[in-house]
Design a protein around this motif. Structure first.
Motif, PDB file in Angstrom:
ATOM      1  N   PHE A  99      -8.282  -3.816  -7.798  1.00 61.68           N
ATOM      2  CA  PHE A  99      -9.711  -4.088  -7.592  1.00 61.68           C
ATOM      3  C   PHE A  99     -10.351  -2.976  -6.773  1.00 61.68           C
ATOM      4  N   ARG A 100      -9.634  -2.526  -5.734  1.00 59.19           N
ATOM      5  CA  ARG A 100     -10.167  -1.460  -4.877  1.00 59.19           C
ATOM      6  C   ARG A 100     -10.249  -0.137  -5.632  1.00 59.19           C
ATOM      7  N   LYS A 101      -9.165   0.211  -6.318  1.00 55.71           N
ATOM      8  CA  LYS A 101      -9.087   1.515  -6.976  1.00 55.71           C
ATOM      9  C   LYS A 101      -9.976   1.610  -8.215  1.00 55.71           C
ATOM     10  N   LEU A 102     -10.108   0.499  -8.946  1.00 53.81           N
ATOM     11  CA  LEU A 102     -10.858   0.509 -10.199  1.00 53.81           C
ATOM     12  C   LEU A 102     -12.244  -0.111 -10.069  1.00 53.81           C
ATOM     13  N   ALA A 103     -12.736  -0.257  -8.853  1.00 59.36           N
ATOM     14  CA  ALA A 103     -14.024  -0.929  -8.618  1.00 59.36           C
ATOM     15  C   ALA A 103     -15.157  -0.309  -9.436  1.00 59.36           C
ATOM     16  N   HIS A 104     -15.179   1.004  -9.546  1.00 56.93           N
ATOM     17  CA  HIS A 104     -16.255   1.686 -10.272  1.00 56.93           C
ATOM     18  C   HIS A 104     -16.126   1.535 -11.789  1.00 56.93           C
ATOM     19  N   ARG A 105     -14.985   1.077 -12.268  1.00 57.80           N
ATOM     20  CA  ARG A 105     -14.762   0.947 -13.714  1.00 57.80           C
ATOM     21  C   ARG A 105     -14.778  -0.503 -14.184  1.00 57.80           C
ATOM     22  N   LEU A 106     -14.857  -1.452 -13.249  1.00 60.47           N
ATOM     23  CA  LEU A 106     -14.834  -2.863 -13.612  1.00 60.47           C
ATOM     24  C   LEU A 106     -16.249  -3.376 -13.858  1.00 60.47           C
ATOM     25  N   SER A 107     -16.371  -4.322 -14.797  1.00 60.13           N
ATOM     26  CA  SER A 107     -17.665  -4.938 -15.051  1.00 60.13           C
ATOM     27  C   SER A 107     -17.904  -6.032 -14.012  1.00 60.13           C
ATOM     28  N   LYS A 108     -19.055  -6.698 -14.084  1.00 61.04           N
ATOM     29  CA  LYS A 108     -19.366  -7.778 -13.146  1.00 61.04           C
ATOM     30  C   LYS A 108     -18.400  -8.941 -13.286  1.00 61.04           C
ATOM     31  N   ASP A 109     -17.834  -9.101 -14.491  1.00 61.43           N
ATOM     32  CA  ASP A 109     -16.893 -10.191 -14.757  1.00 61.43           C
ATOM     33  C   ASP A 109     -15.460  -9.811 -14.416  1.00 61.43           C
ATOM     34  N   GLN A 110     -15.276  -8.708 -13.689  1.00 60.10           N
ATOM     35  CA  GLN A 110     -13.966  -8.194 -13.286  1.00 60.10           C
ATOM     36  C   GLN A 110     -13.127  -7.811 -14.511  1.00 60.10           C
ATOM     37  N   GLN A 111     -13.763  -7.230 -15.498  1.00 57.27           N
ATOM     38  CA  GLN A 111     -13.064  -6.790 -16.698  1.00 57.27           C
ATOM     39  C   GLN A 111     -13.036  -5.269 -16.752  1.00 57.27           C
ATOM     40  N   LEU A 112     -11.881  -4.756 -17.124  1.00 59.62           N
ATOM     41  CA  LEU A 112     -11.723  -3.318 -17.333  1.00 59.62           C
ATOM     42  C   LEU A 112     -11.943  -3.065 -18.824  1.00 59.62           C
ATOM     43  N   ILE A 113     -12.897  -2.192 -19.129  1.00 63.69           N
ATOM     44  CA  ILE A 113     -13.230  -1.915 -20.523  1.00 63.69           C
ATOM     45  C   ILE A 113     -12.966  -0.438 -20.805  1.00 63.69           C
ATOM     46  N   LEU A 114     -12.065  -0.181 -21.752  1.00 61.09           N
ATOM     47  CA  LEU A 114     -11.736   1.182 -22.172  1.00 61.09           C
ATOM     48  C   LEU A 114     -11.997   1.289 -23.665  1.00 61.09           C
ATOM     49  N   GLN A 115     -12.279   2.492 -24.127  1.00 61.05           N
ATOM     50  CA  GLN A 115     -12.528   2.679 -25.557  1.00 61.05           C
ATOM     51  C   GLN A 115     -11.959   4.003 -26.039  1.00 61.05           C
ATOM     52  N   SER A 116     -11.692   4.045 -27.339  1.00 61.51           N
ATOM     53  CA  SER A 116     -11.179   5.267 -27.948  1.00 61.51           C
ATOM     54  C   SER A 116     -11.794   5.431 -29.328  1.00 61.51           C
ATOM     55  N   GLU A 117     -12.327   6.616 -29.574  1.00 60.18           N
ATOM     56  CA  GLU A 117     -12.875   6.941 -30.886  1.00 60.18           C
ATOM     57  C   GLU A 117     -12.489   8.373 -31.269  1.00 60.18           C
ATOM     58  N   GLU A 118     -11.316   8.790 -30.793  1.00 63.48           N
ATOM     59  CA  GLU A 118     -10.870  10.168 -31.000  1.00 63.48           C
ATOM     60  C   GLU A 118     -10.501  10.461 -32.449  1.00 63.48           C
ATOM     61  N   THR A 119      -9.881   9.482 -33.117  1.00 66.39           N
ATOM     62  CA  THR A 119      -9.455   9.723 -34.490  1.00 66.39           C
ATOM     63  C   THR A 119     -10.271   8.867 -35.452  1.00 66.39           C
ATOM     64  N   ARG A 120     -10.070   9.098 -36.763  1.00 63.49           N
ATOM     65  CA  ARG A 120     -10.793   8.321 -37.768  1.00 63.49           C
ATOM     66  C   ARG A 120      -9.970   7.124 -38.232  1.00 63.49           C
ATOM     67  N   SER A 121      -8.853   6.867 -37.541  1.00 59.19           N
ATOM     68  CA  SER A 121      -7.999   5.733 -37.876  1.00 59.19           C
ATOM     69  C   SER A 121      -8.067   4.689 -36.765  1.00 59.19           C
ATOM     70  N   GLN A 122      -8.310   3.443 -37.143  1.00 64.55           N
ATOM     71  CA  GLN A 122      -8.396   2.363 -36.155  1.00 64.55           C
ATOM     72  C   GLN A 122      -7.054   2.144 -35.469  1.00 64.55           C
ATOM     73  N   HIS A 123      -5.966   2.261 -36.224  1.00 60.47           N
ATOM     74  CA  HIS A 123      -4.623   2.040 -35.653  1.00 60.47           C
ATOM     75  C   HIS A 123      -4.273   3.102 -34.621  1.00 60.47           C
ATOM     76  N   LYS A 124      -4.596   4.359 -34.925  1.00 66.08           N
ATOM     77  CA  LYS A 124      -4.322   5.444 -33.965  1.00 66.08           C
ATOM     78  C   LYS A 124      -5.179   5.267 -32.716  1.00 66.08           C
ATOM     79  N   ASN A 125      -6.435   4.876 -32.884  1.00 63.54           N
ATOM     80  CA  ASN A 125      -7.318   4.656 -31.737  1.00 63.54           C
ATOM     81  C   ASN A 125      -6.813   3.508 -30.873  1.00 63.54           C
ATOM     82  N   LYS A 126      -6.281   2.479 -31.521  1.00 66.33           N
ATOM     83  CA  LYS A 126      -5.736   1.346 -30.763  1.00 66.33           C
ATOM     84  C   LYS A 126      -4.535   1.800 -29.927  1.00 66.33           C
TER      85      LYS A 126
END
Length: 135
Positions: A53-80
């Protein structure tokens, strides 16, 4: 950190990606969004949770959720796979407890070496001066 339990607590969402891909971008959801509810997680002890919570405070939403995303490749499986890797790396990096620094005194030889180099520099600058006019 129990990886299997962590992976079970992850939620994924596939979204249409932006960027290169032509018409493919308009019809295929290749971007993967990972959602991890840190507040509701049972994979960590309370001390680990507090640290995250302390270290990731700037990356957490109000609901205490960590949200990350990837759109590097054109494949959904590789992005996952990429977003899972990024998530595990982030968690592991922020769980590390830094080693406490022990104060030490400089050794006698290092102090002498420092003073010697300072004297040498002072002499070099002294020799650069113009000689006095009264001689």
């Amino acid at each position: 950190m129990n990886k299997e339990q962590l992976l079970q607590e992850l939620q994924f969402k596939a979204v249409r990606s932006s960027g290169a891909g032509g018409q493919n971008v308009n019809k295929v959801a290749t971007k993967v969004v990972l959602i991890f509810d840190l507040g509701a997680s049972s994979a960590f002890t309370e001390t680990e949770k507090n640290r995250l919570f302390r270290k990731l405070a700037h990356r957490l939403s109000k609901d205490q959720q960590l949200i990350l995303q990837s759109e590097e490749t054109r494949s959904q499986h590789k992005n996952k796979a990429l977003v899972i890797e990024k998530f595990l790396e982030t968690i592991a990096l922020n769980l590390v407890v830094p080693k406490k620094r022990m104060r030490t005194r400089p050794t006698k030889s290092s102090m002498e070496k420092r003073l010697k180099s300072k004297k040498k520099g002072a002499l070099k600058k002294l020799h650069r001066r113009k000689p006095p006019l009264d001689q």
